[in-house]
Motif scaffolding. Sequence first.
Motif, PDB file in Angstrom:
ATOM      1  N   GLU A 278       0.770  -1.060   0.086  1.00 16.12           N
ATOM      2  CA  GLU A 278       0.034   0.135  -0.197  1.00 16.12           C
ATOM      3  C   GLU A 278       0.681   1.506   0.221  1.00 16.12           C
ATOM      4  O   GLU A 278       0.735   2.430  -0.758  1.00 16.12           O
ATOM      5  N   GLN A 279       2.117   1.049   0.832  1.00 12.38           N
ATOM      6  CA  GLN A 279       2.769   2.464   0.819  1.00 12.38           C
ATOM      7  C   GLN A 279       3.335   2.488  -0.422  1.00 12.38           C
ATOM      8  O   GLN A 279       3.277   3.900  -0.830  1.00 12.38           O
ATOM      9  N   SER A 282       1.143   4.110  -2.716  1.00 16.38           N
ATOM     10  CA  SER A 282       0.838   4.946  -2.660  1.00 16.38           C
ATOM     11  C   SER A 282       1.655   6.245  -3.156  1.00 16.38           C
ATOM     12  O   SER A 282       1.173   7.422  -3.976  1.00 16.38           O
ATOM     13  N   GLN A 283       3.038   6.062  -3.071  1.00 23.41           N
ATOM     14  CA  GLN A 283       4.289   6.784  -3.120  1.00 23.41           C
ATOM     15  C   GLN A 283       4.507   6.627  -4.789  1.00 23.41           C
ATOM     16  O   GLN A 283       4.406   7.406  -5.742  1.00 23.41           O
TER      17      GLN A 283
END
Length: 454
Positions: A278-279, A282-283
């Motif tokens: 998810e990180q 998102s990035q």
Amino acid sequence: MQVTETKAEGLKREIEIVVPASDLEARLQTRLYEAKDQVRLKGFRPGKVPVAHLRKMYGKSMMAEIVNQILTDTPRTVIAERNERSAMQPEIGMTEDEGEAEKVLRGESDFKFTLAYETLPAIELKETTGIKIERPIVEVSDEEIDEQVKRIAENARTYEPKKGKAKDGDRVTMDFVGKIDGEAFDGGAATDSNLVLGSNQFIPGFEEQLVGLKAGDAKTVELTFPEDYGAAHLAGKAATFDVTVKEVSAPVETAIDDDMAKKLGVESLERLRTVVREQIESQYGLATRQKVKRQLLDALDETYDFALPEKLVEAEFTNIWTQVENELKQNGKSFEDEDTTEEDAKAEYRRLAERRVRLGLVLSEIGEKAGVQITDEELQRAMFEQVRRYPGQEKEVYEYFQKTPDAVASLRAPLYEEKVVDHLLSEVDVTDKTVSKEELMAEDEDDKEAALAS
């Protein structure tokens, strides 16, 4: 009140306004009669103070209040009645003749003043259906997640003191003092500082010289700061560091499993991998959004061409130029270091200011026609996001927003712009294109200008 247009050149307007002395007198009389029942003066019963006496005592100050009220209300009213919108706060011009000003305050002369302003241009919106946007998409692979989880594990690993010499991968605990020409410099000393050899956290050449040392050893490390070092007063200079090694620790192998995840506050390795995915997504999503938005703004910039309010452009240029100068100063650089001159840089950044103003006006017009609005809930959410950026100071920052309406209002513009961009993206032709991580994250040659101009 007499309103006369004295200048209409392009977007520039000048208006002469004359408020007859009779109108001023009428307003003053109204105020005096209103005050008659409120003023308490020694020697007079309530409500029985003669108006002539009130005028003698308060007439001049009341007339000054009337004049100030006229200057506050009239510009907005006059411009609205002309079906115009001022780009910035109108400039008000009044007589500098003290004698003439006194006559106005005594009610003996008409009150004359001028308004000078630039109107916002009329914008004829163009069709957006012909705009084509290519949205770069990166698919997050299992291998990339594995690499990130491995880095997390390495950063979370523990160390155990060891006897013997330090090698790459070991953690060295040390005291050091940095010197230039034999004199210690600010920020060049530390006590009980931890450094993992091979991590490249220190200045190039520093870590390599610690390999082979053991607890209790002392060594003078000699090196030269890089030419592009962040602190300008140290860049390119030769320095020495007196180092005392206090402890050498070896890394403890960390198994990548559920126990490792739990130590990080996550219930399982599977959940950790989900969080990492998810990180990363998102990035990448932020990078994709920036590139899509840039394409959209470029397309709008090519589509629209109209006269801009000069003062609005000048204000925007001043903001950009101040930022540019501050960055140069902080980095200890000059325009020559950037392969340009101050004159050429100003010309370039003025074009960027014009772009930003033009796009701002276009987006505002599109948003207005589309009925785009910012809700109080969205504004509150944006405010709390700002508050969370200052850990430990949340209360002070929140109180600042509570007491400063303009600060809250300043959050509206970026929110509005993003919603207008979303609206446009729903209308234009957007095609997804799978690209590599390197392609997505690569900076455009003019990314710095893009950040300033978008």
